[in-house]
Design a protein around this motif. Structure first.
Motif, PDB file in Angstrom:
ATOM      1  N   ALA A 104      75.942   3.731 -34.756  1.00  0.00           N
ATOM      2  CA  ALA A 104      76.312   4.926 -35.249  1.00  0.00           C
ATOM      3  C   ALA A 104      75.948   6.366 -34.886  1.00  0.00           C
ATOM      4  N   TYR A 105      74.565   6.251 -34.427  1.00  0.00           N
ATOM      5  CA  TYR A 105      74.181   7.322 -33.880  1.00  0.00           C
ATOM      6  C   TYR A 105      74.852   8.196 -32.401  1.00  0.00           C
ATOM      7  N   PHE A 106      75.798   7.169 -31.984  1.00  0.00           N
ATOM      8  CA  PHE A 106      76.707   7.706 -30.944  1.00  0.00           C
ATOM      9  C   PHE A 106      77.680   8.447 -31.100  1.00  0.00           C
ATOM     10  N   LEU A 107      78.070   8.325 -32.880  1.00  0.00           N
ATOM     11  CA  LEU A 107      79.423   9.119 -33.171  1.00  0.00           C
ATOM     12  C   LEU A 107      79.326  10.342 -33.196  1.00  0.00           C
ATOM     13  N   LYS A 108      80.407  11.052 -33.048  1.00  0.00           N
ATOM     14  CA  LYS A 108      80.398  12.528 -33.343  1.00  0.00           C
ATOM     15  C   LYS A 108      80.268  12.608 -34.926  1.00  0.00           C
ATOM     16  N   ARG A 109      80.212  13.919 -35.326  1.00  0.00           N
ATOM     17  CA  ARG A 109      80.246  13.938 -36.851  1.00  0.00           C
ATOM     18  C   ARG A 109      81.620  13.988 -37.201  1.00  0.00           C
TER      19      ARG A 109
ATOM     20  N   LEU B 142      76.418   0.269 -37.969  1.00  0.00           N
ATOM     21  CA  LEU B 142      75.561   1.110 -38.499  1.00  0.00           C
ATOM     22  C   LEU B 142      74.377   1.536 -37.252  1.00  0.00           C
TER      23      LEU B 142
ATOM     24  N   GLY C  50      76.443  11.423 -29.911  1.00  0.00           N
ATOM     25  CA  GLY C  50      77.213  12.425 -30.406  1.00  0.00           C
ATOM     26  C   GLY C  50      78.499  12.601 -29.979  1.00  0.00           C
TER      27      GLY C  50
ATOM     28  N   ALA D  34      76.228   4.312 -46.309  1.00  0.00           N
ATOM     29  CA  ALA D  34      75.537   5.063 -45.314  1.00  0.00           C
ATOM     30  C   ALA D  34      76.219   5.884 -44.330  1.00  0.00           C
ATOM     31  N   LEU D  35      77.127   5.253 -43.977  1.00  0.00           N
ATOM     32  CA  LEU D  35      78.367   5.932 -42.844  1.00  0.00           C
ATOM     33  C   LEU D  35      78.793   6.844 -43.296  1.00  0.00           C
TER      34      LEU D  35
ATOM     35  N   MET E  60      81.004  10.030 -41.820  1.00  0.00           N
ATOM     36  CA  MET E  60      82.020   9.274 -40.915  1.00  0.00           C
ATOM     37  C   MET E  60      83.000   8.665 -41.870  1.00  0.00           C
TER      38      MET E  60
ATOM     39  N   SER F  62      77.129  10.267 -44.188  1.00  0.00           N
ATOM     40  CA  SER F  62      76.822  10.629 -43.207  1.00  0.00           C
ATOM     41  C   SER F  62      78.048  11.594 -42.502  1.00  0.00           C
TER      42      SER F  62
END
Ligand SMILES: Cc1ncc(C[n+]2csc(CCOP(=O)(O)OP(=O)(O)O)c2C)c(N)n1
Lengths: 208, 670
Positions: free
Chosen positions: A85-90, A82, A68, A127-128, A133, A131
């Motif tokens: 992607a769970y590492f990305l911040k909102r 993808l 995040g 998908a990205l 991104m 969410s």
């Protein structure tokens, strides 16, 4: 540099993911920006999924980006974008190749009737985007071929990264780091690839 | 800016991997002998030494295994030459028989041994905690927290090693070895190599019985003196995090801190980042020398602390020592960590886990919960295809195992005793095959037990590097004891998994030096194996018959599958100016039985329009294995499109002939 700028590089073994991080790392070093990267070597190089964490800024200490807190995912392959992607911040940014490399395991599932169809770039981008991104898809392979060497697709992506707002390292420093990091005989092609990648994303960002 | 060259005596600072910084520190310490066996996450140390050893006049061996590597380095240090040895965690299991005795005998010149743990078993068969080796062998052990400290500790270790005449252990973890950062280095005063004189400096390094007892006494005294030596504690320090920034701290109750954190290695960095987020005050004990433990410093640190969390990966190592140091004098102290379940002994740590553990102990509010974020994002990649590592395009192992499966018909009818190497991937799809696979060389020992106890036949699988590393004793044992087993030796010319290093079965030795190639057939015959079959893994169909025959016979039957590692082979192939000639699938002829996909999984093959398989010409190296599986003859070499023959082109000479057969304008691209 105050705070932190976190980039996660990813792709498929053999695409040159580690070199991308090394180029930016060297550029940071030349400009006195604190930088640390965490990578994994070993088994994952055999056409498997590869990722490198890189963190810039005075306060960074862990070689791993906390979930995040990643600013940018720079992906040489969209499925890998993808995957991490769970590492990305909102509201984080993804710059990804649009060229899917279908995992052999997926192909095998399809012919066995265990899966309907391949995952395509559009599946990844939607998908990205859904969410929250921001996604920029480019085709670094075609650009690299135009520059004169398909293997330079990683350097195209590095060029694209430099076009992004927020990247603390200057384009000039990255340019010299590219020159220092690639084999002498491919230098010219790589520098061209770098510029073309930069231009491609700049255009998208409507800077030009 | 010119690129950093590790060989440049005046190079100052650069972005580099810790493994490179470690080599630079060795060079600055005037290390003259290096010995190692590859293993992740240490392999880049070996590779870097190999790159520079000729220029820098470092004498280097890629040893047959870690025990031999350790003995080589220590042998050199015994006679008076500074040496370095690196190995992965499990490598020390192989080497430790020697290590415990070397601790008794000591060394004359500086000797530093790096052992790298791999929490989470990223690329290892276990996530063992190597710190206990330091404690158990009574050898000093250092535990760096970043690449810069790793560099500094190596240099310090040489001074320590020579001051006390002892081996010094440097313990790292994957997140240190494979971390890159800007490392500041120093001037290097390089000297050329010259042999030392032993005759006039002779001393005795034997340990048995009385001598061993004397050695043990000396060792206890040495480690005691190191514990008392305040110069040794520069890597152990107390710091204060005041809620915003890190400050130098000291022992004592008077600083007003009641919450303490003890940590070392990479965990120290996670602690600091967690504190920056939680913005709470903490007194921190950072331990750099983890054996002997700084008992006095620990006591000072604990003064006035009510709650202490010990943050470390794997077992409660620090925690055990701190708890015992606290016993009696600090009875009110509450210690949190592994034993209280705040942290797990499983896998690695990271900032989110450490932040949560500290918050749980202190009640601090978590400003951003990474683990919640992970949960909420978890579904974003639902249904995403996995991408496990697979055999490379052109890998001989794929052909070997395809042939073996066909030769057996039913793969379930044998016990398959696998070993460690790229072929370990046999256990993954598409083969999903292996009854056991433990550690290097164990395919043969396990086979002996299975042969004694089970009705089924046993097939042992071992790579060439592993055969020489730890396979030979198991083989000798099997022959001598009259076991029945088929030994499949995968001779791909290199230690492939770790990056294609040389080994005793190759013509080159370290740094491109000419070595003496140990012939596998010769070795087999020498230990009494006369039943030897050699197959070509790229000729799958032709290999089935001979394999079947060998499987039927009794005694120890060796099948050598000989074909070079694709990465290694085609790198040299391309350098010689030859280009790979890919295969293609005739889209008209294909009837879609998918033999080239099912149970084969070559990264070059995927599905094209109408679900007809296609071969990516930039991935395919033209090994031609898939063509042999196609019952319709629809997979062919692109050479036929250019006037060449429909066969495999994988020597530069073959390619040269193909080139002659084509006109310039038609030259096969890529
Ligand atoms: C004791 C020990 N040392 C080193 C390693 C790291 N390692 C894993 S596989 C391997 C080499 C395998 O070489 P080989 O048997 O020739 O198989 P290949 O990878 O070439 O197929 C090494 C060095 C290990 N797992 N255990």
């Amino acid at each position: 540099m105050k705070g932190a700028f976190n980039v996660l590089y990813c792709g498929v073994g053999g695409q040159g993911v580690v070199l991308m991080a090394n180029i930016i790392g060297r550029a940071c070093a030349s400009e006195g920006i604190k930088v640390i990267s965490g990578e994994l070597h070993g088994l994952s190089q055999r056409s498997g999924s590869v990722h490198v964490h890189q963190r810039m800024g005075d306060d960074v200490r862990s070689p791993l980006i906390p979930y995040g807190e990643c600013d940018v995912v720079l992906a040489l392959e969209p499925i890998e974008a993808l995957r991490y992607a769970y590492f990305l911040k909102r509201g984080g940014t993804v710059v990804t190749s649009t060229v899917v490399i279908h995992p052999p395991a997926e192909t095998s599932m399809i012919v066995r009737g265990e899966k309907e169809r391949y995952m395509e770039y559009e599946d990844v981008s939607s998908a990205l985007v859904s969410s929250g991104m921001i996604v920029y898809g480019i085709d670094p392979l075609s650009i690299a071929m135009e520059a004169g060497e398909p293997q330079a697709e990683n350097v195209v992506m590095v060029g694209a990264l430099c076009a992004l707002e927020g990247s603390p390292v200057s384009k000039k420093a990255v340019f010299s780091a590219v020159a220092d990091s690639v084999p002498a005989k491919t230098k010219e092609v790589n520098l061209r690839a770098f510029d073309m990648g930069y231009l491609e994303l700049s255009k998208r960002l409507r800077k030009l | 800016m010119s690129p950093y060259d590790i060989r440049d005596p005046s190079a100052q600072r650069a972005y580099m991997m810790a493994n490179e910084a470690i080599v630079r520190a060795c060079l600055e310490s005037d290390v003259k002998v290096f010995a190692s066996y590859p293993g992740s996450p240490t392999t880049e140390i070996l590779d870097t030494f190999e790159r520079i050893c000729n220029d820098m006049d470092v004498r280097m061996d890629i040893s047959a295994n870690e025990k031999v590597a350790l003995e080589t380095a220590v042998g050199a240090a015994m006679v008076g030459c500074r040496s370095f040895c690196s190995m992965k965690s499990v490598g020390m299991n192989v080497a430790s028989d020697a290590l415990y005795v070397m601790a008794y005998t000591g060394v004359r010149s500086g000797c530093v041994v790096l052992l790298a743990d791999d929490p989470h078993a990223h690329s290892s068969q276990s996530e063992q905690d190597g710190r206990w080796y330091g404690y158990n062998s009574y050898l000093p052990m250092l535990d760096p927290s970043d690449p810069q400290e790793a560099y500094e500790m190596v240099k310090f270790a040489y001074a320590l090693s020579e001051r006390y005449g002892t081996i010094v252990l440097l313990r790292t973890t994957t997140r240190i070895n494979h971390q890159s950062a800007v490392v500041g280095t120093s001037e290097m005063r390089w000297t050329s190599f010259s042999k030392v004189n032993w005759k006039d400096n002779r001393r005795n390094y034997s340990a048995v019985g009385e001598l061993a007892r004397k050695g043990k006494m000396r060792l206890l005294e040495t480690i005691g003196r190191i514990a008392d030596d305040t110069r040794m504690t520069s890597f152990n320090r107390i710091e204060h995090f005041d809620g915003y920034a890190l400050k130098k701290g000291g022992p004592g109750r008077s600083d007003g801190y009641t919450f303490g954190i003890a940590t070392s290695g990479i965990s120290y960095q996670y602690v600091l980042e967690a504190l920056m987020r939680l913005k709470i005050k903490a007194r921190i004990l950072k331990i750099g020398m983890i054996n002997p433990m700084p008992v006095a410093l620990i006591s000072g640190f604990l003064e006035g602390i009510d709650d202490l969390i010990v943050v470390e990966e794997l077992s409660p190592y620090l925690e055990t020592f701190i708890a015992s140091a606290a016993q009696g004098s600090f009875s009110g102290l509450r210690i949190y960590g592994k034993r209280t379940g705040h942290l797990s002994e499983f896998s690695e740590l990271d900032v989110p886990l450490v932040q949560r553990a500290i918050a749980n102990v202190t009640g601090a509010e978590i400003p951003f919960d990474h683990l919640e974020h992970l949960k909420s994002m978890g579904s974003i990649a639902d249904g995403i295809p996995m991408r496990p590592p697979v055999f490379c395009a052109g890998c001989p192992h794929r052909g070997t195992f395809t042939a073996l499966r066909m030769a057996l018909g039913d793969k379930g009818k044998v016990y398959l005793s696998n070993d460690i190497g790229c072929y370990t991937m046999l256990v993954l799809p598409p083969f999903s095959w292996s009854d056991s696979q433990l550690c290097m060389g164990s395919s043969l020992g396990i086979a002996a037990g299975v042969d004694l106890a089970a009705e089924e036949d046993v097939v042992s699988v071992i790579g060439d590097s592993t055969f020489f590393h730890a396979g030979l004793p198991g083989l000798v044992n099997a022959v001598h004891n009259g076991h029945d087993l088929t030994l499949l030796i995968l001779d791909n010319s290199v230690t492939a998994m770790t990056g294609q290093q040389s080994h005793p079965g190759t013509e080159d030795a370290a740094g491109g030096r000419k070595g003496i190639k140990i012939d596998i057939e010769g070795a087999l015959r020498g230990v009494g194996v006369s039943d030897i079959t050699v197959i070509d893994p790229f000729q799958i169909r032709k290999s089935i018959g001979p394999m079947k025959e060998a499987l039927k016979r009794s005694g120890v039957r060796a099948i050598i599958s000989r074909g070079e590692c694709a990465l290694y082979h085609f790198r040299r192939y391309r350098r010689s100016g030859a280009r790979t000639v890919p295969f293609f699938i005739d889209q008209e002829k294909c009837r879609k039985p998918y033999n080239c996909i099912k149970d084969f999984m070559c990264p070059a093959i995927s599905l094209g329009p109408d679900r007809i398989p296609v071969i990516s010409p930039h991935i395919c190296v033209g090994c031609g294995e898939c063509a042999q599986l196609c019952g319709f003859g629809s997979i062919r070499s692109t050479a036929v499109l250019k006037g060449g023959e429909d066969r495999v082109y994988y020597t530069p000479e073959d390619y040269g002939k193909l080139k002659e057969a084509t006109t310039k304008s038609e030259e096969v691209e890529r």
